[in-house]
Enzyme design. Structure first.
Site, mmCIF file in Angstrom:
data_model
loop_
_atom_site.group_PDB
_atom_site.id
_atom_site.type_symbol
_atom_site.label_atom_id
_atom_site.label_comp_id
_atom_site.label_asym_id
_atom_site.label_seq_id
_atom_site.Cartn_x
_atom_site.Cartn_y
_atom_site.Cartn_z
ATOM 1 N N GLU A 153 -24.639 -43.370 43.329
ATOM 2 C CA GLU A 153 -24.978 -42.273 44.245
ATOM 3 C C GLU A 153 -25.747 -41.174 43.519
ATOM 4 O OE1 GLU A 153 -20.887 -41.942 45.543
ATOM 5 O OE2 GLU A 153 -20.511 -40.415 44.037
ATOM 6 N N CYS A 209 -31.368 -7.861 41.089
ATOM 7 C CA CYS A 209 -30.794 -6.843 40.204
ATOM 8 C C CYS A 209 -29.651 -7.407 39.379
ATOM 9 C CB CYS A 209 -30.319 -5.654 41.034
ATOM 10 S SG CYS A 209 -31.687 -4.938 41.916
ATOM 11 N N GLU A 210 -29.970 -8.328 38.525
ATOM 12 C CA GLU A 210 -29.004 -8.954 37.613
ATOM 13 C C GLU A 210 -29.772 -9.285 36.344
ATOM 14 O OE1 GLU A 210 -25.738 -10.303 38.056
ATOM 15 O OE2 GLU A 210 -25.498 -9.939 40.205
ATOM 16 N N TYR A 256 -31.275 -29.649 43.620
ATOM 17 C CA TYR A 256 -30.446 -28.461 43.387
ATOM 18 C C TYR A 256 -31.297 -27.188 43.285
ATOM 19 C CZ TYR A 256 -27.236 -32.255 42.358
ATOM 20 O OH TYR A 256 -26.492 -33.412 42.444
HETATM 21 N N1 LLP Z 1 -21.619 -38.049 43.400
HETATM 22 C C1 LLP Z 1 -20.745 -37.029 43.301
HETATM 23 C C2 LLP Z 1 -19.365 -37.232 43.697
HETATM 24 C C3 LLP Z 1 -21.178 -35.780 42.831
HETATM 25 O O1 LLP Z 1 -20.305 -34.774 42.728
HETATM 26 C C4 LLP Z 1 -22.531 -35.606 42.450
HETATM 27 C C5 LLP Z 1 -23.005 -34.308 41.962
HETATM 28 C C6 LLP Z 1 -23.404 -36.704 42.570
HETATM 29 C C7 LLP Z 1 -22.913 -37.913 43.051
HETATM 30 C C8 LLP Z 1 -24.855 -36.609 42.235
HETATM 31 O O2 LLP Z 1 -25.054 -36.298 40.913
HETATM 32 P P1 LLP Z 1 -26.551 -36.345 40.299
HETATM 33 O O3 LLP Z 1 -27.021 -37.766 40.388
HETATM 34 O O4 LLP Z 1 -27.382 -35.463 41.133
HETATM 35 O O5 LLP Z 1 -26.399 -35.867 38.925
HETATM 36 N N2 LLP Z 1 -25.926 -28.058 40.784
HETATM 37 C C9 LLP Z 1 -25.936 -28.804 39.534
HETATM 38 C C10 LLP Z 1 -25.557 -30.234 39.743
HETATM 39 C C11 LLP Z 1 -24.187 -30.409 40.385
HETATM 40 C C12 LLP Z 1 -23.867 -31.846 40.681
HETATM 41 C C13 LLP Z 1 -22.632 -31.963 41.479
HETATM 42 N N3 LLP Z 1 -22.265 -33.301 41.811
HETATM 43 C C14 LLP Z 1 -27.299 -28.655 38.884
HETATM 44 O O6 LLP Z 1 -28.153 -27.955 39.426
HETATM 45 O O7 LLP Z 1 -27.520 -29.196 37.803
#
Ligand code: LLP
Length: 415
Positions: free
Chosen positions: A270, A338-339, A367
């Protein structure tokens, strides 16, 4: 990187970004349909597994429609994301619901939509789903999300699979979970899953995951269940800078083949970031410039309200200037909020810039827009999808009047 220069003009596919800036208010995100499509095809052709797009990375309906047209399933974490996936027609049997804190309403919505599987994250949740399923007179397909206690060797804030993280059910509780599921008559165990973090670059981490999850399948088997699906999470690392290397799909593919030949269950991943990160850029205008203690600041209209990653994770995003010249200068690019943490890039070299020029913040397809906020009463940005030489506004810039209109002044404060 999605933006390419042709005769000094910045293009995403066949669309000149300078022309977009003359008609669309900055900051705005631009995504390349070709880049997303090519990335998915490359992944799909490399590995022998089902792919579910992690909607949290980019949940715009146009992006989800593109995913649907490519035949990808969806991994959602809230009924909001589930509604989005369903509304673009992703078939419910291709949707997995996985979230560490699901509300009663979330679960009921998922049950009523007959999705492929709800992944449970605690024994308490297991019982709650059984109760809800009973009251809805339904049998529910579930998966068990395990916490395999593996360190993804990534940033602390995006690590999810260590035993001290809040995600998943402790690995050692698996036999207990199995005996519980046997008692809960409304539940059908379909699979097990894990996700140990984001931005995993080291293939050895996947080897560790595969080993642990194969052991989990064995334990489940010994406890009287045979699973249909093994979901191995997302987290495929992308290279935001030259020092980082992208997760090798060749290595991943060989690893998958060596672990999962002739299994009685199918395997799936995923990914979120991998499918969209490199296909988006954020376009921003320089509002003003100044030099404080010999640091040359460019203050842009995009900031932590538009792209939170640099402020939140110290994340690096390459920034390119849309106008070039031969004088090079060091700049710190900062947002308007403002941070003090509202810095997009520190001490980077750019062609000399002036107020009114535009910059592109690269690799922001994942993201980015989804984490934007109204902090400082800033409006959420517009999003644009490019397809060859066409573009479409896939989300309008929010209006400040719409944000303000949501607040309610109680009668006792009105005169
Ligand atoms: N599956 C689950 C259960 C997850 O919690 C996540 C991401 C993914 C799949 C997908 O992960 P990816 O393939 O995108 O790495 N906001 C953060 C990333 C948080 C990811 C949270 N979970 C950033 O900007 O780096």
């Amino acid at each position: 990187m999605t933006i390419l220069f042709n005769n000094e003009k910045p293009f995403v596919e066949g669309v000149n970004i300078n022309e977009l800036t003359s008609i669309i208010a900055t900051p705005f995100y631009v995504y390349s349909q070709k880049s997303i499509t090519d990335t998915y095809k490359k992944l799909k052709n490399s590995i022998n597994a089902e792919i579910f797009f992690s909607v949290k990375a980019n949940s715009n309906l146009a992006i989800l429609s593109l995913m649907k047209s490519l035949g990808i399933g969806a991994d959602v974490v809230s009924s909001g994301e589930l509604k989005r996936a369903i509304s673009v027609g992703i078939p419910s049997e291709k949707i997995i619901f996985e979230g560490v804190g699901k509300s009663k309403e979330d679960i009921e919505y998922a049950i009523n939509n007959n999705i492929r599987q709800i992944n449970i994250e605690s024994i308490e949740e297991l019982n709650m789903i059984n109760v809800l399923a009973k009251s809805l007179e339904r049998k529910v397909n579930i998966g068990v999300r395990l916490n395999p206690n593996i360190d993804g060797q990534t940033l602390d804030k995006i690590s999810t699979g260590r035993k001290t993280d809040k995600f998943g059910i402790a690995f050692d509780l698996l036999p207990e979970v199995c005996s519980q599921i046997k008692i809960l008559k409304q539940l059908c165990l379909q699979g097990i899953s894990c996700h140990i973090g984001s931005q995993i670059h080291n293939i050895k981490v996947f080897e560790e995951i595969f080993n642990k999850m194969k052991l989990a399948v064995k334990i489940v088997d010994e406890n009287g269940f045979s699973i249909k699906h093994l979901d191995l999470g997302g987290g495929f690392g992308v290279a935001y800078n030259k020092a980082e290397k992208e997760l090798s799909l060749n290595e991943l593919s060989s690893l998958i083949n060596s672990f999962f030949q002739n299994t009685t269950y199918d395997i799936s991943f995923e990914p979120g970031r991998y499918l969209v990160a490199k296909s988006g850029v954020l376009i921003t205008k320089i509002l003003t410039s100044k030099t404080n203690a010999s640091i040359n600041f460019l203050i842009t209209d995009a900031g932590m309200q538009t792209l939170l990653r640099p402020a939140m994770y110290n994340a690096y995003h390459n920034i390119v200037a849309l106008t070039n010249n031969n004088i090079k200068k060091k700049y710190t690019v900062a947002g308007p909020i403002c941070e003090s943490s509202d810095i997009l890039a520190k001490e980077i070299t750019l062609p000399q810039q002036q107020t009114g020029n535009y910059l592109a913040i690269c690799d922001t397809g994942a993201y980015g827009a989804v984490m934007s906020s109204n902090y400082n009463s800033k409006v959420l940005p517009a999003e644009i999808l490019v397809h060859n030489n066409r573009f479409s506004i896939i989300r309008n810039q929010e209006k400040i009047s719409d944000i303000i209109a949501k607040d309610i002044i109680p009668n006792w404060l009105k005169n």
